[in-house]
Design a protein around this motif. Structure first.
Motif, PDB file in Angstrom:
ATOM      1  N   THR A 198       7.818-143.948  90.695  1.00 54.75           N
ATOM      2  CA  THR A 198       6.821-144.210  91.722  1.00 54.75           C
ATOM      3  C   THR A 198       5.482-144.302  91.007  1.00 54.75           C
ATOM      4  N   SER A 199       4.471-144.802  91.690  1.00 46.71           N
ATOM      5  CA  SER A 199       3.145-144.862  91.081  1.00 46.71           C
ATOM      6  C   SER A 199       2.497-143.483  91.222  1.00 46.71           C
ATOM      7  N   ALA A 200       2.331-142.800  90.103  1.00 45.93           N
ATOM      8  CA  ALA A 200       1.823-141.425  90.122  1.00 45.93           C
ATOM      9  C   ALA A 200       0.334-141.399  90.442  1.00 45.93           C
ATOM     10  N   ASN A 201      -0.060-140.460  91.305  1.00 45.54           N
ATOM     11  CA  ASN A 201      -1.477-140.334  91.635  1.00 45.54           C
ATOM     12  C   ASN A 201      -2.175-139.412  90.631  1.00 45.54           C
ATOM     13  N   ARG A 202      -3.484-139.313  90.762  1.00 45.96           N
ATOM     14  CA  ARG A 202      -4.273-138.532  89.806  1.00 45.96           C
ATOM     15  C   ARG A 202      -3.890-137.059  89.809  1.00 45.96           C
ATOM     16  N   GLN A 203      -3.564-136.523  90.967  1.00 45.04           N
ATOM     17  CA  GLN A 203      -3.195-135.113  91.062  1.00 45.04           C
ATOM     18  C   GLN A 203      -1.921-134.826  90.274  1.00 45.04           C
ATOM     19  N   SER A 204      -0.938-135.696  90.390  1.00 46.99           N
ATOM     20  CA  SER A 204       0.316-135.506  89.659  1.00 46.99           C
ATOM     21  C   SER A 204       0.120-135.691  88.157  1.00 46.99           C
ATOM     22  N   LEU A 205      -0.716-136.668  87.779  1.00 48.93           N
ATOM     23  CA  LEU A 205      -0.988-136.898  86.363  1.00 48.93           C
ATOM     24  C   LEU A 205      -1.689-135.692  85.745  1.00 48.93           C
ATOM     25  N   ASP A 206      -2.671-135.154  86.450  1.00 49.86           N
ATOM     26  CA  ASP A 206      -3.387-133.999  85.908  1.00 49.86           C
ATOM     27  C   ASP A 206      -2.513-132.751  85.897  1.00 49.86           C
ATOM     28  N   ALA A 207      -1.521-132.685  86.786  1.00 51.08           N
ATOM     29  CA  ALA A 207      -0.582-131.558  86.759  1.00 51.08           C
ATOM     30  C   ALA A 207       0.243-131.579  85.478  1.00 51.08           C
ATOM     31  N   VAL A 208       0.615-132.775  85.038  1.00 49.57           N
ATOM     32  CA  VAL A 208       1.359-132.894  83.779  1.00 49.57           C
ATOM     33  C   VAL A 208       0.448-132.596  82.595  1.00 49.57           C
ATOM     34  N   LEU A 209      -0.783-133.064  82.660  1.00 56.56           N
ATOM     35  CA  LEU A 209      -1.720-132.843  81.555  1.00 56.56           C
ATOM     36  C   LEU A 209      -2.201-131.398  81.475  1.00 56.56           C
ATOM     37  N   LYS A 210      -2.124-130.672  82.610  1.00 55.25           N
ATOM     38  CA  LYS A 210      -2.510-129.255  82.633  1.00 55.25           C
ATOM     39  C   LYS A 210      -1.369-128.450  83.263  1.00 55.25           C
ATOM     40  N   PRO A 211      -0.207-128.413  82.613  1.00 56.75           N
ATOM     41  CA  PRO A 211       0.953-127.737  83.199  1.00 56.75           C
ATOM     42  C   PRO A 211       0.777-126.221  83.205  1.00 56.75           C
ATOM     43  N   ALA A 212       1.468-125.571  84.132  1.00 52.07           N
ATOM     44  CA  ALA A 212       1.470-124.108  84.153  1.00 52.07           C
ATOM     45  C   ALA A 212       2.290-123.590  82.966  1.00 52.07           C
ATOM     46  N   ALA A 213       1.821-122.539  82.346  1.00 55.71           N
ATOM     47  CA  ALA A 213       2.541-121.936  81.210  1.00 55.71           C
ATOM     48  C   ALA A 213       3.519-120.889  81.737  1.00 55.71           C
ATOM     49  N   HIS A 214       4.791-121.087  81.493  1.00 53.91           N
ATOM     50  CA  HIS A 214       5.837-120.162  81.958  1.00 53.91           C
ATOM     51  C   HIS A 214       7.119-120.445  81.191  1.00 53.91           C
ATOM     52  N   ARG A 215       8.187-119.742  81.545  1.00 55.06           N
ATOM     53  CA  ARG A 215       9.469-119.920  80.845  1.00 55.06           C
ATOM     54  C   ARG A 215      10.549-120.473  81.781  1.00 55.06           C
ATOM     55  N   TYR A 216      10.132-120.957  82.943  1.00 54.19           N
ATOM     56  CA  TYR A 216      11.107-121.496  83.891  1.00 54.19           C
ATOM     57  C   TYR A 216      11.726-122.784  83.350  1.00 54.19           C
ATOM     58  N   VAL A 217      13.013-122.944  83.589  1.00 48.35           N
ATOM     59  CA  VAL A 217      13.684-124.211  83.267  1.00 48.35           C
ATOM     60  C   VAL A 217      14.483-124.725  84.465  1.00 48.35           C
ATOM     61  N   PHE A 218      14.396-124.004  85.578  1.00 49.39           N
ATOM     62  CA  PHE A 218      15.097-124.415  86.800  1.00 49.39           C
ATOM     63  C   PHE A 218      14.163-124.255  87.996  1.00 49.39           C
ATOM     64  N   PHE A 219      14.386-125.072  89.010  1.00 46.60           N
ATOM     65  CA  PHE A 219      13.697-124.877  90.288  1.00 46.60           C
ATOM     66  C   PHE A 219      14.529-125.520  91.385  1.00 46.60           C
ATOM     67  N   CYS A 220      14.288-125.051  92.583  1.00 44.30           N
ATOM     68  CA  CYS A 220      15.038-125.539  93.751  1.00 44.30           C
ATOM     69  C   CYS A 220      14.159-125.393  94.978  1.00 44.30           C
ATOM     70  N   ALA A 221      14.302-126.280  95.928  1.00 41.58           N
ATOM     71  CA  ALA A 221      13.504-126.203  97.156  1.00 41.58           C
ATOM     72  C   ALA A 221      13.806-124.903  97.893  1.00 41.58           C
ATOM     73  N   ARG A 222      12.776-124.300  98.433  1.00 38.45           N
ATOM     74  CA  ARG A 222      12.961-123.081  99.213  1.00 38.45           C
ATOM     75  C   ARG A 222      13.713-123.388 100.508  1.00 38.45           C
ATOM     76  N   PRO A 223      14.527-122.460 100.961  1.00 40.31           N
ATOM     77  CA  PRO A 223      15.319-122.707 102.175  1.00 40.31           C
ATOM     78  C   PRO A 223      14.510-122.595 103.468  1.00 40.31           C
ATOM     79  N   ASP A 224      13.221-122.208 103.370  1.00 43.66           N
ATOM     80  CA  ASP A 224      12.431-122.033 104.596  1.00 43.66           C
ATOM     81  C   ASP A 224      11.813-123.332 105.095  1.00 43.66           C
ATOM     82  N   GLY A 225      12.046-124.442 104.371  1.00 44.99           N
ATOM     83  CA  GLY A 225      11.509-125.731 104.803  1.00 44.99           C
ATOM     84  C   GLY A 225      10.023-125.875 104.596  1.00 44.99           C
TER      85      GLY A 225
END
Length: 353
Positions: free
Chosen positions: A295-322
């Motif tokens: 998809t065409s990435a917007n500025r917010q998504s691009l800056d999220a990649v350029l300034k990623p959160a520092a952590h050790r996660y390698v998995f994620f899943c949508a929360r069941p609360d919707g």
């Protein structure tokens, strides 16, 4: 006595002649004012109208548009002055705002000089080239077919933008643009390229280098992050997950890339059969980033990649609360528990696909 009468008659005749001269001069002045400066744009309850002159059309088309849309109060005076000023041979395309205060002279000044106003529009995110072409051709004069042709011309894209038919979609940033209405397909691409260059400041390029990613790769990863979540808070965290996977040599296993490969972003539940699709965009099969954005990435998504959160996660899943947020995990065991809770929610909602 006769001499006196003759003198009175001469004076009367002189006054008549002077009055006639004044009347003639006044009539000529009024006629000149009416032709040149009297406001001649028709007043509309919807605001100032626009005159659209398509590229390649001539004077006859301009007159036809003025007549059909009833844009002028007096078309005859406009035609006469247009002929005197040579406008029929000097028509310039564009989108012209017809202010109600304009007289023929000022209107012709604007048309002869090509003083059109710019068009503001928003480029929405898109996934496929035809969507981009349709979106642009609805707002400016650029031909949809010509735009699709250029987007699929590898030689042109490589020579002009150093991109190919797969990576060219990284050049487009959703957001606000200002263009002339008569912008051609090629001019639109140049404008998008200029916006892209302005986005990639030295600071952003430095950040990409520190992640060992090219700007194109940042766009590709940002497109996946954008499809994963609309939550601003989660974007840098998800970007960090994918960067951790890339560093460890793990497959991205990004569901949105599968949906792009099968051509169905409406799927709510990815099945095992989807993971077998034969496509370079199948990140369950192939390591690394897919060959192009999904998809065409917007500025917010691009800056999220350029300034990623520092952590050790390698998995994620949508929360069941919707809520749209995600649950993150460092281990596969944790992830299985999160995924199970989400699957139970889909079951409870009767969502099978």
């Amino acid at each position: 006595m006769p001499t006196t009468q003759a003198a009175h008659s001469s004076r009367r005749l002189l006054w008549y002649l002077l009055l006639l001269a004044v009347l003639v001069t006044g009539a000529a002045a009024y006629a000149t004012w009416r032709v040149l400066w009297q406001p001649n744009v028709a007043v509309s309850p919807y605001g100032a109208p626009y005159l659209y002159i398509r590229t390649g059309t001539g004077y006859a088309a301009v007159l036809d548009s003025l007549r059909r849309h009833e844009l002028l109060r007096d078309l005859d005076t406009f035609e006469w002055l247009a002929e005197q000023r040579g406008y029929p041979r000097r028509v310039r395309p564009g989108r012209y705002l017809l202010d109600p205060s304009l007289g023929n002279d000022a209107l012709l000044d604007m048309l002869l000089q090509g003083k059109q106003d710019t068009l503001a529009f928003t480029l929405d995110a898109f996934k496929y080239k035809p969507q981009l072409a349709r979106q642009i051709s609805k707002q400016v004069e650029a031909d949809s077919a010509e735009l699709r042709k250029l987007l699929n011309d590898n030689t042109f894209l490589t020579r002009r933008y150093q991109l190919d038919t797969t990576t060219v979609l990284t050049m487009f940033l959703p957001g606000s643009y200002r263009l002339f209405w008569n912008t051609s397909a090629r001019d639109f691409l140049d404008s998008a390229a200029a916006t892209h260059r302005r986005f990639w400041t030295p600071e952003r390029r430095h950040r990409a280098d520190s992640l060992q990613l090219s700007p194109t790769e940042v766009h590709v990863l940002a497109s996946i992050v954008q499809r994963e979540t609309a939550k601003k808070e989660d974007k840098p965290v998800i970007a960090g997950v994918y960067l951790n996977r890339l560093r460890r040599g793990m497959r991205l296993q990004a569901d949105p890339t599968l949906l792009w490969a099968i051509g169905n972003f409406g799927v709510k539940r990815v099945l095992n059969k989807d993971k077998l699709v034969d496509s370079p965009y199948n990140t369950y099969k192939h390591k690394g980033l897919p060959p192009g954005p999904i998809t065409s990435a917007n500025r917010q998504s691009l800056d999220a990649v350029l300034k990623p959160a520092a952590h050790r996660y390698v998995f994620f899943c949508a929360r069941p609360d919707g809520s749209g947020f995600s649950d993150f995990a460092e281990t596969f065991a944790e992830h299985k528990q999160n995924a199970r809770r989400y699957q139970h929610r889909l079951d409870s909602l009767g969502i099978k696909r």
